[in-house]
Design a protein around this motif. Structure first.
Motif, PDB file in Angstrom:
ATOM      1  N   GLY A   8       0.804  -1.215   0.000  1.00 36.62           N
ATOM      2  CA  GLY A   8       0.000   0.000   0.000  1.00 36.62           C
ATOM      3  C   GLY A   8       0.831   1.256   0.000  1.00 36.62           C
ATOM      4  O   GLY A   8       0.283   2.364  -0.090  1.00 36.62           O
ATOM      5  N   ILE A   9       2.142   1.125   0.099  1.00 34.67           N
ATOM      6  CA  ILE A   9       3.058   2.269   0.065  1.00 34.67           C
ATOM      7  C   ILE A   9       4.013   2.039  -1.094  1.00 34.67           C
ATOM      8  O   ILE A   9       4.905   1.181  -1.025  1.00 34.67           O
ATOM      9  CB  ILE A   9       3.845   2.416   1.381  1.00 34.67           C
ATOM     10  CG1 ILE A   9       2.890   2.467   2.570  1.00 34.67           C
ATOM     11  CG2 ILE A   9       4.733   3.660   1.339  1.00 34.67           C
ATOM     12  CD1 ILE A   9       3.598   2.398   3.917  1.00 34.67           C
ATOM     13  N   ALA A  10       3.863   2.773  -2.174  1.00 36.62           N
ATOM     14  CA  ALA A  10       4.571   2.482  -3.417  1.00 36.62           C
ATOM     15  C   ALA A  10       6.089   2.526  -3.246  1.00 36.62           C
ATOM     16  O   ALA A  10       6.806   1.662  -3.754  1.00 36.62           O
ATOM     17  CB  ALA A  10       4.127   3.456  -4.505  1.00 36.62           C
ATOM     18  N   PHE A  11       6.594   3.531  -2.547  1.00 38.22           N
ATOM     19  CA  PHE A  11       8.047   3.623  -2.388  1.00 38.22           C
ATOM     20  C   PHE A  11       8.583   2.486  -1.523  1.00 38.22           C
ATOM     21  O   PHE A  11       9.664   1.954  -1.783  1.00 38.22           O
ATOM     22  CB  PHE A  11       8.439   4.971  -1.772  1.00 38.22           C
ATOM     23  CG  PHE A  11       9.931   5.171  -1.722  1.00 38.22           C
ATOM     24  CD1 PHE A  11      10.627   5.520  -2.871  1.00 38.22           C
ATOM     25  CD2 PHE A  11      10.648   4.988  -0.551  1.00 38.22           C
ATOM     26  CE1 PHE A  11      12.014   5.678  -2.838  1.00 38.22           C
ATOM     27  CE2 PHE A  11      12.016   5.142  -0.509  1.00 38.22           C
ATOM     28  CZ  PHE A  11      12.705   5.505  -1.658  1.00 38.22           C
ATOM     29  N   PHE A  12       7.828   2.072  -0.510  1.00 34.86           N
ATOM     30  CA  PHE A  12       8.207   0.940   0.327  1.00 34.86           C
ATOM     31  C   PHE A  12       8.264  -0.329  -0.526  1.00 34.86           C
ATOM     32  O   PHE A  12       9.208  -1.124  -0.418  1.00 34.86           O
ATOM     33  CB  PHE A  12       7.200   0.791   1.461  1.00 34.86           C
ATOM     34  CG  PHE A  12       7.598  -0.170   2.550  1.00 34.86           C
ATOM     35  CD1 PHE A  12       8.922  -0.380   2.897  1.00 34.86           C
ATOM     36  CD2 PHE A  12       6.617  -0.875   3.251  1.00 34.86           C
ATOM     37  CE1 PHE A  12       9.281  -1.264   3.907  1.00 34.86           C
ATOM     38  CE2 PHE A  12       6.954  -1.758   4.256  1.00 34.86           C
ATOM     39  CZ  PHE A  12       8.282  -1.954   4.587  1.00 34.86           C
ATOM     40  N   ASP A  13       7.268  -0.521  -1.395  1.00 43.08           N
ATOM     41  CA  ASP A  13       7.294  -1.659  -2.320  1.00 43.08           C
ATOM     42  C   ASP A  13       8.563  -1.634  -3.164  1.00 43.08           C
ATOM     43  O   ASP A  13       9.215  -2.673  -3.387  1.00 43.08           O
ATOM     44  CB  ASP A  13       6.081  -1.636  -3.250  1.00 43.08           C
ATOM     45  CG  ASP A  13       4.764  -1.885  -2.535  1.00 43.08           C
ATOM     46  OD1 ASP A  13       4.795  -2.211  -1.334  1.00 43.08           O
ATOM     47  OD2 ASP A  13       3.711  -1.751  -3.185  1.00 43.08           O
ATOM     48  N   ASP A  48      -1.668   6.082   9.707  1.00 37.62           N
ATOM     49  CA  ASP A  48      -0.427   6.536   9.073  1.00 37.62           C
ATOM     50  C   ASP A  48       0.347   5.308   8.614  1.00 37.62           C
ATOM     51  O   ASP A  48      -0.155   4.178   8.651  1.00 37.62           O
ATOM     52  CB  ASP A  48       0.407   7.453   9.976  1.00 37.62           C
ATOM     53  CG  ASP A  48       1.023   6.739  11.178  1.00 37.62           C
ATOM     54  OD1 ASP A  48       0.898   5.497  11.261  1.00 37.62           O
ATOM     55  OD2 ASP A  48       1.637   7.403  12.022  1.00 37.62           O
ATOM     56  N   GLU A  49       1.590   5.497   8.194  1.00 44.23           N
ATOM     57  CA  GLU A  49       2.378   4.418   7.615  1.00 44.23           C
ATOM     58  C   GLU A  49       3.119   3.588   8.654  1.00 44.23           C
ATOM     59  O   GLU A  49       3.666   2.533   8.338  1.00 44.23           O
ATOM     60  CB  GLU A  49       3.425   4.983   6.633  1.00 44.23           C
ATOM     61  CG  GLU A  49       2.861   5.839   5.524  1.00 44.23           C
ATOM     62  CD  GLU A  49       2.668   7.294   5.941  1.00 44.23           C
ATOM     63  OE1 GLU A  49       2.875   7.630   7.137  1.00 44.23           O
ATOM     64  OE2 GLU A  49       2.294   8.103   5.078  1.00 44.23           O
ATOM     65  N   HIS A  50       3.139   4.036   9.898  1.00 49.05           N
ATOM     66  CA  HIS A  50       4.027   3.471  10.904  1.00 49.05           C
ATOM     67  C   HIS A  50       3.810   1.968  11.101  1.00 49.05           C
ATOM     68  O   HIS A  50       4.752   1.171  11.034  1.00 49.05           O
ATOM     69  CB  HIS A  50       3.843   4.211  12.242  1.00 49.05           C
ATOM     70  CG  HIS A  50       4.806   3.796  13.303  1.00 49.05           C
ATOM     71  ND1 HIS A  50       5.888   4.575  13.665  1.00 49.05           N
ATOM     72  CD2 HIS A  50       4.876   2.687  14.075  1.00 49.05           C
ATOM     73  CE1 HIS A  50       6.569   3.960  14.614  1.00 49.05           C
ATOM     74  NE2 HIS A  50       5.967   2.808  14.883  1.00 49.05           N
ATOM     75  N   LYS A 104       5.712   8.516  -0.496  1.00 51.99           N
ATOM     76  CA  LYS A 104       4.812   8.695   0.636  1.00 51.99           C
ATOM     77  C   LYS A 104       5.319   7.963   1.866  1.00 51.99           C
ATOM     78  O   LYS A 104       4.554   7.658   2.785  1.00 51.99           O
ATOM     79  CB  LYS A 104       3.410   8.210   0.275  1.00 51.99           C
ATOM     80  CG  LYS A 104       2.744   9.047  -0.813  1.00 51.99           C
ATOM     81  CD  LYS A 104       1.320   8.588  -1.085  1.00 51.99           C
ATOM     82  CE  LYS A 104       0.664   9.459  -2.154  1.00 51.99           C
ATOM     83  NZ  LYS A 104      -0.735   9.026  -2.434  1.00 51.99           N
ATOM     84  N   MET A 105       6.636   7.712   1.891  1.00 50.78           N
ATOM     85  CA  MET A 105       7.228   6.989   3.010  1.00 50.78           C
ATOM     86  C   MET A 105       8.027   7.953   3.875  1.00 50.78           C
ATOM     87  O   MET A 105       8.975   8.593   3.398  1.00 50.78           O
ATOM     88  CB  MET A 105       8.131   5.873   2.496  1.00 50.78           C
ATOM     89  CG  MET A 105       8.670   4.964   3.596  1.00 50.78           C
ATOM     90  SD  MET A 105       9.483   3.511   2.888  1.00 50.78           S
ATOM     91  CE  MET A 105      10.093   2.731   4.390  1.00 50.78           C
TER      92      MET A 105
END
Length: 377
Positions: free
Chosen positions: A217-222, A247-249, A312-313
């Protein structure tokens, strides 16, 4: 649960003549290196050895039993003299046209193995025929295909390739290669971790080729997790459903914990691994990542970021990801990075991390010893 090697006889343990019948001692020829390496398999690895063979029309005028048993019994006793004792011998006497339930690739002779006492998923069928590969599939096991049988027609080979390729764990005509494959074994693992904040599924193959299917769900994390698979040359599937509306945490933290844990379990006893592992440049940046799968968690982090987000990370989560990974994997990480481009900096870290993992999990199957003087990792 017991693991089984279901081993065909003709074309696998002994050479198969053109008429496909070993009915005299003049025709008997043992497969090259079979005694040396099947003996090592029996002595060093945790498998029960079972013979499973089709003998067309055995006991009929076409193939009298009095020409079969003297040679067969000699074969069995010769293997026993080398420390190779078959737990069971299953011999089907029907003709191919009969399509009997007891004839390979059918499993009628092997129903006892469909129980919780046996680990069929990690068992193998070793043979030189399409029927052996089909038997592996029907058992829920894996196939080792002896690939130099000149009696196989091109149509049969084509069918095997198209239909049963996924059931073939190894294709070889060399018992030394079979021994090394079984000794090393493919290191795969998976984990499912569910909390009120995240639902995570991860599948890992440490001996893969760099394939990945990652959705957090987090493109940059992927993108960063894909670097681990590609540059670490391991296969990695990650599917995360997290509370990104908060949030992303939680998504990043819990993924790191689960990823670390699946590394720990998949490495298993760690026999033969290098244990330690990398530095690399990326344009303006230079990253160093040193790892030790030594059983203790620790993180040294020397990398600063001037941006709050990359994609978005949040950049504050980079430290947290690696700290959570070390906790789950019980490993040491020492990470340093410098440079001006923030995207390049974190990507260099993840690539160096992947290379360090690749180096550290590499095994030497000829030296399956624990890389520690403590005797425990």
């Amino acid at each position: 649960m017991k693991k089984i090697l279901f081993i065909d006889r003709d074309g696998t343990l002994i050479k198969e003549p053109a008429d496909e019948q070993i009915d005299s001692f003049e025709k008997l020829e043992f497969y090259p290196k079979v005694f040396q390496y099947l003996s090592k398999i029996v002595q060093e690895l945790n498998y029960e050895i079972v013979m499973i063979t089709n003998q067309d029309g055995l006991g009929t005028e076409v193939y009298p039993e009095d020409t079969f048993w003297p040679v067969h019994n000699f074969v069995v006793k010769t293997f026993e003299a080398e420390g190779i004792k078959f737990k069971e011998q299953f011999i089907d006497k029907t003709f191919a046209k009969d399509n009997a339930s007891t004839r390979k690739p059918n499993t009628g002779l092997l129903t006892k193995y469909f129980s919780l006492d046996y680990d069929l998923a990690n068992s193998y069928v070793i043979g030189d025929r399409l029927t052996d590969v089909e038997l592996a599939k029907n058992l829920g096991a894996k196939g080792i295909f002896i690939s130099d049988n000149t009696n196989l027609g091109t149509d049969e080979i084509s069918v095997k390739r198209e239909i049963l390729d996924n059931s073939i764990a190894l294709e070889s005509n060399d018992w030394e290669a079979i021994y090394k494959f079984l000794k090393a074994d493919t290191r795969t693992g998976s984990i499912e971790r569910n909390t009120n904040e995240t639902q995570i599924k991860i599948a890992l193959n440490l001996d893969g080729t760099g394939q990945s299917d990652i959705h957090t769900g987090i493109a940059f994390f992927d993108h960063m997790l894909n670097q681990i698979a590609r540059h670490g040359q391991l296969d990695l599937d990650i599917n995360v459903n997290g509370d990104l509306e908060v949030d992303e945490h939680h998504t990043i933290e819990d993924t790191a914990i689960a990823l670390g844990e699946v590394f720990a379990t998949t490495l298993g006893n760690k026999l033969g691994i290098e244990r330690y592992g990398f530095s690399l440049p990326m344009d303006d940046c230079f990253a160093q990542v040193a790892i030790d799968f030594g059983g203790r968690n620790w993180l040294v982090w020397e990398a600063d970021f001037k941006r709050e987000l990359i994609g978005k990370m949040p950049t504050e989560m980079f430290f947290h990801f690696f700290k959570s990974f070390t906790d789950g994997a019980k490993c040491n990480l020492n990470i340093k990075a410098e440079g001006t481009n923030e995207h390049h900096k974190i990507e260099a870290i993840f690539k160096a991390f992947a290379k360090a993992i690749k180096m550290a999990v590499k095994r030497d199957v000829e030296k399956m010893i624990l890389p520690s003087t403590k005797g425990l990792l």
